[in-house]
Design an enzyme around this catalytic site. Structure first.
Site, PDB file in Angstrom:
ATOM      1  N   GLU A 165       0.742  -1.174   0.042  1.00  0.00           N
ATOM      2  CA  GLU A 165       0.060   0.086  -0.005  1.00  0.00           C
ATOM      3  C   GLU A 165       0.834   1.439  -0.069  1.00  0.00           C
ATOM      4  O   GLU A 165       0.932   1.956   0.978  1.00  0.00           O
ATOM      5  CB  GLU A 165      -1.012  -0.107   1.209  1.00  0.00           C
ATOM      6  CG  GLU A 165      -1.907  -1.252   1.076  1.00  0.00           C
ATOM      7  CD  GLU A 165      -2.807  -1.271   2.239  1.00  0.00           C
ATOM      8  OE1 GLU A 165      -3.147   0.121   3.067  1.00  0.00           O
ATOM      9  OE2 GLU A 165      -4.228  -1.887   2.178  1.00  0.00           O
ATOM     10  N   GLU A 353      -5.067  -8.712   0.801  1.00  0.00           N
ATOM     11  CA  GLU A 353      -5.833  -8.304   2.053  1.00  0.00           C
ATOM     12  C   GLU A 353      -7.238  -8.131   1.576  1.00  0.00           C
ATOM     13  O   GLU A 353      -7.715  -7.400   0.631  1.00  0.00           O
ATOM     14  CB  GLU A 353      -5.261  -6.935   2.672  1.00  0.00           C
ATOM     15  CG  GLU A 353      -3.993  -7.293   3.334  1.00  0.00           C
ATOM     16  CD  GLU A 353      -3.718  -6.010   4.232  1.00  0.00           C
ATOM     17  OE1 GLU A 353      -4.499  -5.107   4.308  1.00  0.00           O
ATOM     18  OE2 GLU A 353      -2.283  -5.731   4.042  1.00  0.00           O
TER      19      GLU A 353
HETATM   20  C1  FCB Z   1      -4.533  -2.087   5.213  1.00  0.00           C
HETATM   21  C2  FCB Z   1      -3.109  -2.409   5.905  1.00  0.00           C
HETATM   22  C3  FCB Z   1      -3.261  -3.679   6.943  1.00  0.00           C
HETATM   23  C4  FCB Z   1      -4.394  -3.669   8.030  1.00  0.00           C
HETATM   24  C5  FCB Z   1      -5.640  -2.955   7.220  1.00  0.00           C
HETATM   25  C6  FCB Z   1      -6.827  -3.120   8.136  1.00  0.00           C
HETATM   26  O1  FCB Z   1      -4.411  -0.699   5.009  1.00  0.00           O
HETATM   27  O2  FCB Z   1      -2.378  -3.047   4.960  1.00  0.00           O
HETATM   28  O3  FCB Z   1      -1.877  -3.643   7.855  1.00  0.00           O
HETATM   29  O4  FCB Z   1      -4.262  -2.734   9.002  1.00  0.00           O
HETATM   30  O5  FCB Z   1      -5.447  -2.028   6.336  1.00  0.00           O
END
Ligand code: FCB
Length: 446
Positions: A165, A353
């Site tokens: 990110e 994620e």
């Molecule tokens: C993302 C992050 C991760 C976690 C999630 C909820 O932005 O990469 O580390 O905190 O959000």
């Protein structure tokens, strides 16, 4: 309706070093920007820090045992740069390397394939003291660190992600300042400079990974949020396009197409990053996969402020939201995946994620019932499957997160895990969603 996934589909969970490891002073680890930031009063809820977190540094064997019970074929973790190269530049810390060595060996012994992220936000503070991601030298230091860790683990780790990110590093860390290092610059000149230096670091590191690990699969992880116009008006649709350009394309276009969106460069004007000759060739390097983190869509309305180029984000009323206040919108994931497939030439996509914070409670029986998380996962899995059916090469899905952990500026106040963590005792309790996810993995569907 039953849903089944392609035979080779990779199921996993994800974590990040600073969020789970703790042991911040052990075995030669140096201070990271998150140690410094979390100690700065007012920056993190309740003054929480990652000092202990889930104590994964000591409890990793137990955590791997839980992963084994879950049945995940893969696990996404990140490496703490300050453990491995504490001075940020050249000092190799054998004790830090030894930790990751043990972790990887134990994962492999449990038949779990590691997917390793090199940078999930814990920059050595010593490098921040010299400008951090605003300093182009940091890209070269990142290359040294990449070289060290890939030489140490590359015989066993084949799946590598450079950055997690970059948007958060750049915009939250060097723009609005809610993430470490907490620099506030609302012109976003620093933010976009940071993103450019991160991109250089990415491009250079990919080449090092290829050299050290010839059979590596290499990618980058972007958080992407499809922008929906609030109404059908041309003004709102234009605002949504610009929002998409600034938040999605600003990060995807340079690494995947070798250019920054011209409309963003134009409105940034003198605040645009300084791009030197050859930079875009460094940044635009072939990747094996793109990792996408998806949590919510963005609804955008045109702004009446002529200096606002990216519109206003609208919080829709009467929609279901997680404990982060993020709208639950599974179809946004399908839309996003189909769009990425259409607009970028990526061979493979992983959902690196996706997940939700919910107000979980441990009941009198010591159990955690989290039906809304199960529903959330169910609906997002179904969205992924629809994208696959539409021809998008989605190869795997990593749930955020394996266990409750340090949720950045929210501290321990937000729980994303499929395993509950009692921070006072470090007791782990698999939630109902753990059992449900386990059954999905067993059946490769639901
Ligand atoms: C993302 C992050 C991760 C976690 C999630 C909820 O932005 O990469 O580390 O905190 O959000």
């Amino acid at each position: 309706m039953s849903v089944s996934f392609p035979k080779e589909f990779v199921w996993g969970t994800a974590t990040a070093s600073y969020q789970i490891e703790g042991a911040v002073h052990e075995d030669g680890r140096s201070e990271s920007i998150w140690d410094r930031f979390s100690r700065t009063p007012g920056k993190v809820a309740n003054g929480d820090t990652g000092d202990v977190a889930c104590d994964h540094y000591h409890r990793y064997p137990q955590d791997i045992a839980l992963m084994k019970e879950l049945g995940i074929p893969a696990y996404r973790l990140s490496i703490a740069w300050p453990r491995v190269v504490p001075d940020g530049k050249k000092q190799v810390n054998e004790l830090g390397l030894a930790f990751y060595d043990r972790l990887i060996d134990d994962l492999l012994a449990a038949n779990i394939t590691p997917y390793v992220t090199l940078y999930h936000w814990d920059l050595p503070q010593v490098l921040e003291d010299q400008g951090g991601w605003l300093n182009r030298d940091t890209a070269d230091h990142f290359v040294t660190y990449t070289d060290v860790i890939s030489r140490a683990l590359g015989d066993r780790v084949k799946n590598w992600m450079t950055f997690n990110e970059p948007l958060c590093t750049a915009y939250l860390g060097y723009g609005i300042g809610v993430h470490a290092p907490g620099i506030v610059d609302m012109t976003f000149a620093k933010a976009v400079t940071a993103s450019h230096v991160v991109n250089l670091a990415h491009g250079k590191a990919v080449r090092v990974l290829r050299e050290n690990v010839p059979d590596a699969q290499v990618g980058i992880v972007l958080n992407m949020s499809p922008a929906y116009p609030y109404t059908d008006s041309e003004a709102d649709r234009q605002a949504a396009r610009m929002n998409d350009a600034a938040n999605n394309r600003w990060f995807a276009d340079p690494v995947l197409k070798g250019e920054y969106p011209p409309e963003v460069l134009e409105f940034m004007g003198a605040n645009a990053p300084k791009i030197e000759a050859g930079d875009m060739d460094i940044i635009h390097v072939p990747l094996d996969f793109l990792g996408i983190n998806y949590y919510f869509r963005t609804v955008v309305a045109a702004s009446s402020d002529p200096n606002n180029h990216v519109g206003d984000v609208v919080q829709l009323p009467n929609v279901e939201r997680t404990a982060m206040d993020w709208e639950i919108y599974p179809d946004g994931l399908r839309v996003l995946l189909e769009r990425v497939h259409r607009d970028y030439d990526v061979k493979a996509i992983y959902i690196t994620e996706n997940g939700c914070a919910m107000p979980d409670v441990v009941d009198a029986q010591g159990e955690v019932h989290d039906p809304r998380r199960i529903q959330y996962l169910h609906d997002h899995f179904a969205a992924v499957k629809k994208a696959i059916d539409a021809g998008v090469p989605v190869k795997g899905y990593f749930a955020w997160s394996l266990m409750d952990n340090f949720e950045w500026s929210y501290g321990y106040d937000r729980r994303f895990g499929i395993i509950h963590v009692d921070y006072a005792t470090q007791k782990r309790i698999p939630k109902d969603s753990f059992a449900w996810f386990k059954s999905v993995i067993q059946q490769n569907g639901f």
